[in-house]
Design a protein around this motif. Structure first.
Motif, PDB file in Angstrom:
ATOM      1  N   LEU A 132      15.070  -3.764   8.844  1.00 46.14           N
ATOM      2  CA  LEU A 132      14.938  -3.278  10.212  1.00 46.14           C
ATOM      3  C   LEU A 132      16.038  -2.284  10.562  1.00 46.14           C
ATOM      4  CD1 LEU A 132      14.007  -6.556  12.108  1.00 46.14           C
ATOM      5  CD2 LEU A 132      12.522  -4.625  11.571  1.00 46.14           C
ATOM      6  N   HIS A 133      15.667  -1.266  11.324  1.00 42.54           N
ATOM      7  CA  HIS A 133      16.605  -0.276  11.840  1.00 42.54           C
ATOM      8  C   HIS A 133      16.796  -0.529  13.330  1.00 42.54           C
ATOM      9  CE1 HIS A 133      16.610   2.396   8.272  1.00 42.54           C
ATOM     10  NE2 HIS A 133      15.440   1.821   8.070  1.00 42.54           N
ATOM     11  N   GLU A 134      17.977  -0.228  13.834  1.00 50.17           N
ATOM     12  CA  GLU A 134      18.269  -0.413  15.257  1.00 50.17           C
ATOM     13  C   GLU A 134      17.487   0.561  16.120  1.00 50.17           C
ATOM     14  OE1 GLU A 134      20.207  -2.662  16.981  1.00 50.17           O
ATOM     15  OE2 GLU A 134      20.249  -3.731  15.074  1.00 50.17           O
ATOM     16  N   SER A 135      17.310   1.795  15.647  1.00 51.99           N
ATOM     17  CA  SER A 135      16.599   2.800  16.428  1.00 51.99           C
ATOM     18  C   SER A 135      15.732   3.644  15.502  1.00 51.99           C
ATOM     19  CB  SER A 135      17.586   3.685  17.191  1.00 51.99           C
ATOM     20  OG  SER A 135      18.419   4.370  16.289  1.00 51.99           O
ATOM     21  N   PHE A 136      14.856   4.409  16.115  1.00 49.41           N
ATOM     22  CA  PHE A 136      13.940   5.247  15.359  1.00 49.41           C
ATOM     23  C   PHE A 136      14.435   6.691  15.412  1.00 49.41           C
ATOM     24  CE2 PHE A 136       9.969   7.374  14.326  1.00 49.41           C
ATOM     25  CZ  PHE A 136       9.480   6.555  13.339  1.00 49.41           C
ATOM     26  N   ASP A 137      15.496   6.962  14.662  1.00 49.28           N
ATOM     27  CA  ASP A 137      16.043   8.315  14.646  1.00 49.28           C
ATOM     28  C   ASP A 137      16.685   8.609  13.301  1.00 49.28           C
ATOM     29  OD1 ASP A 137      18.340   6.785  14.715  1.00 49.28           O
ATOM     30  OD2 ASP A 137      19.098   7.605  16.582  1.00 49.28           O
ATOM     31  N   GLY A 138      17.141   9.811  13.126  1.00 49.40           N
ATOM     32  CA  GLY A 138      17.851  10.194  11.912  1.00 49.40           C
ATOM     33  C   GLY A 138      17.026  10.101  10.658  1.00 49.40           C
TER      34      GLY A 138
ATOM     35  N   LYS B 142       0.817  -1.218   0.000  1.00 46.35           N
ATOM     36  CA  LYS B 142       0.000   0.000   0.000  1.00 46.35           C
ATOM     37  C   LYS B 142       0.851   1.269   0.000  1.00 46.35           C
ATOM     38  CE  LYS B 142      -3.697   2.296   2.547  1.00 46.35           C
ATOM     39  NZ  LYS B 142      -4.606   2.217   3.681  1.00 46.35           N
ATOM     40  N   HIS B 143       2.046   1.200   0.586  1.00 44.12           N
ATOM     41  CA  HIS B 143       2.874   2.389   0.771  1.00 44.12           C
ATOM     42  C   HIS B 143       4.162   2.380  -0.048  1.00 44.12           C
ATOM     43  CE1 HIS B 143       0.310   4.038   3.912  1.00 44.12           C
ATOM     44  NE2 HIS B 143       0.151   2.792   4.317  1.00 44.12           N
ATOM     45  N   GLY B 144       4.222   1.550  -1.084  1.00 43.59           N
ATOM     46  CA  GLY B 144       5.375   1.549  -1.979  1.00 43.59           C
ATOM     47  C   GLY B 144       6.641   0.977  -1.370  1.00 43.59           C
ATOM     48  N   GLY B 145       6.504   0.099  -0.414  1.00 44.54           N
ATOM     49  CA  GLY B 145       7.635  -0.478   0.305  1.00 44.54           C
ATOM     50  C   GLY B 145       7.608  -0.014   1.754  1.00 44.54           C
ATOM     51  N   ALA B 146       8.399  -0.660   2.590  1.00 43.97           N
ATOM     52  CA  ALA B 146       8.399  -0.299   4.004  1.00 43.97           C
ATOM     53  C   ALA B 146       9.709  -0.685   4.664  1.00 43.97           C
ATOM     54  CB  ALA B 146       7.243  -0.977   4.725  1.00 43.97           C
ATOM     55  N   GLU B 147       9.998   0.009   5.739  1.00 46.31           N
ATOM     56  CA  GLU B 147      11.110  -0.304   6.629  1.00 46.31           C
ATOM     57  C   GLU B 147      10.527  -0.338   8.031  1.00 46.31           C
ATOM     58  OE1 GLU B 147      14.688   2.122   5.912  1.00 46.31           O
ATOM     59  OE2 GLU B 147      13.580   2.904   4.192  1.00 46.31           O
ATOM     60  N   GLY B 148      11.267  -0.900   8.980  1.00 41.71           N
ATOM     61  CA  GLY B 148      10.713  -1.005  10.316  1.00 41.71           C
ATOM     62  C   GLY B 148      11.744  -0.942  11.416  1.00 41.71           C
ATOM     63  N   GLN B 149      11.216  -0.939  12.632  1.00 37.80           N
ATOM     64  CA  GLN B 149      12.026  -0.947  13.838  1.00 37.80           C
ATOM     65  C   GLN B 149      11.247  -1.707  14.895  1.00 37.80           C
ATOM     66  OE1 GLN B 149      11.613   1.346  16.877  1.00 37.80           O
ATOM     67  NE2 GLN B 149      13.467   0.571  17.785  1.00 37.80           N
ATOM     68  N   LEU B 150      11.938  -2.517  15.681  1.00 40.19           N
ATOM     69  CA  LEU B 150      11.298  -3.273  16.748  1.00 40.19           C
ATOM     70  C   LEU B 150      11.507  -2.554  18.066  1.00 40.19           C
ATOM     71  CD1 LEU B 150      12.337  -6.924  15.790  1.00 40.19           C
ATOM     72  CD2 LEU B 150      10.357  -5.604  15.040  1.00 40.19           C
ATOM     73  N   ALA B 151      10.422  -2.344  18.800  1.00 36.58           N
ATOM     74  CA  ALA B 151      10.478  -1.647  20.085  1.00 36.58           C
ATOM     75  C   ALA B 151       9.924  -2.560  21.171  1.00 36.58           C
ATOM     76  CB  ALA B 151       9.687  -0.349  20.012  1.00 36.58           C
ATOM     77  N   TYR B 152      10.732  -2.886  22.151  1.00 32.81           N
ATOM     78  CA  TYR B 152      10.347  -3.760  23.247  1.00 32.81           C
ATOM     79  C   TYR B 152       9.315  -3.064  24.135  1.00 32.81           C
ATOM     80  CZ  TYR B 152      10.833  -6.680  27.400  1.00 32.81           C
ATOM     81  OH  TYR B 152      10.588  -7.491  28.476  1.00 32.81           O
TER      82      TYR B 152
ATOM     83  N   VAL C  52       8.815 -13.495  17.900  1.00 34.17           N
ATOM     84  CA  VAL C  52       7.731 -13.516  16.918  1.00 34.17           C
ATOM     85  C   VAL C  52       7.836 -12.288  16.015  1.00 34.17           C
ATOM     86  CG1 VAL C  52       5.225 -13.374  16.606  1.00 34.17           C
ATOM     87  CG2 VAL C  52       6.177 -14.925  18.311  1.00 34.17           C
ATOM     88  N   ALA C  53       8.129 -11.121  16.605  1.00 34.37           N
ATOM     89  CA  ALA C  53       8.264  -9.893  15.814  1.00 34.37           C
ATOM     90  C   ALA C  53       9.410 -10.006  14.822  1.00 34.37           C
ATOM     91  CB  ALA C  53       8.487  -8.694  16.740  1.00 34.37           C
ATOM     92  N   LEU C  54      10.538 -10.528  15.266  1.00 39.45           N
ATOM     93  CA  LEU C  54      11.704 -10.684  14.398  1.00 39.45           C
ATOM     94  C   LEU C  54      11.417 -11.681  13.283  1.00 39.45           C
ATOM     95  CD1 LEU C  54      14.615  -9.807  13.941  1.00 39.45           C
ATOM     96  CD2 LEU C  54      15.338 -11.630  15.471  1.00 39.45           C
ATOM     97  N   SER C  55      10.760 -12.776  13.620  1.00 42.57           N
ATOM     98  CA  SER C  55      10.407 -13.779  12.619  1.00 42.57           C
ATOM     99  C   SER C  55       9.454 -13.189  11.578  1.00 42.57           C
ATOM    100  CB  SER C  55       9.761 -14.990  13.298  1.00 42.57           C
ATOM    101  OG  SER C  55       9.368 -15.951  12.352  1.00 42.57           O
ATOM    102  N   ALA C  56       8.465 -12.411  12.024  1.00 37.25           N
ATOM    103  CA  ALA C  56       7.517 -11.787  11.099  1.00 37.25           C
ATOM    104  C   ALA C  56       8.236 -10.824  10.167  1.00 37.25           C
ATOM    105  CB  ALA C  56       6.424 -11.058  11.879  1.00 37.25           C
ATOM    106  N   ALA C  57       9.137 -10.028  10.707  1.00 38.66           N
ATOM    107  CA  ALA C  57       9.887  -9.070   9.889  1.00 38.66           C
ATOM    108  C   ALA C  57      10.730  -9.800   8.850  1.00 38.66           C
ATOM    109  CB  ALA C  57      10.771  -8.198  10.778  1.00 38.66           C
ATOM    110  N   GLU C  58      11.366 -10.891   9.257  1.00 42.24           N
ATOM    111  CA  GLU C  58      12.187 -11.670   8.321  1.00 42.24           C
ATOM    112  C   GLU C  58      11.323 -12.299   7.231  1.00 42.24           C
ATOM    113  OE1 GLU C  58      14.241 -14.381  10.906  1.00 42.24           O
ATOM    114  OE2 GLU C  58      15.719 -12.870  11.492  1.00 42.24           O
ATOM    115  N   LYS C  59      10.183 -12.869   7.611  1.00 41.50           N
ATOM    116  CA  LYS C  59       9.282 -13.493   6.630  1.00 41.50           C
ATOM    117  C   LYS C  59       8.787 -12.472   5.601  1.00 41.50           C
ATOM    118  CE  LYS C  59       7.384 -17.051   9.699  1.00 41.50           C
ATOM    119  NZ  LYS C  59       7.858 -18.235   9.037  1.00 41.50           N
TER     120      LYS C  59
END
Length: 137
Positions: free
Chosen positions: A88-94, A39-49, A76-83
């Motif tokens: 994935l980014h380490e942090s939500f900055d920059g 829907k958004h032309g691709g995506a990137e993400g970050q996992l937050a505990y 589960v979050a990491l597995s979903a992101a890999e699938k």
């Protein structure tokens, strides 16, 4: 408790039944991630505990759209992101955070909370809050 061949005890939580459930959860989350990316032309993400609540998967689309999903665990979050093939980014900055585009609704909601106003003023023209737009339009 049952014992394994090496003499160590384990509970039902260690069995394949839990692993199968987690795999189904990860697959379901991966489908949602994939739909968001399409829907958004691709995506990137970050996992937050989130503690006992699980792990939040923050998604940012190439068009600046954003959203999130919550997984019951980091695994589960990491597995979903890999699938889903999610970068994935380490942090939500920059540069990653700079991709997020917010609209009138988000600005009006944040402004209402910050200044003690209504929690959700509905994004109407008189609510202000959008520094990029004319509050009186």
């Amino acid at each position: 408790m049952a014992e394994t061949d090496d003499g160590t005890a384990h509970t039902g939580a260690d069995t394949g039944q839990v692993d199968a459930r987690d795999e189904r959860r990860a697959a379901r989350l991966a489908k949602h991630i994939g739909a968001f990316a399409r829907k958004h032309g691709g995506a990137e993400g970050q996992l937050a505990y989130l503690g006992q609540a699980g792990t939040r998967i923050v998604l940012v689309g190439e068009d600046g759209g954003w959203g999130d999903l919550v997984a019951p665990s980091h695994g589960v979050a990491l597995s979903a992101a890999e699938k889903a093939g999610l970068t994935l980014h380490e942090s939500f900055d920059g540069e990653f955070a700079a991709k997020v585009r917010t609209g009138r609704y988000e600005w009006s909601r944040m402004a209402g909370i910050q200044v003690g106003g209504r929690a959700n003023p509905g994004g109407d023209a008189n609510s202000g809050g959008d520094p990029g737009g004319d509050a009186n339009s």
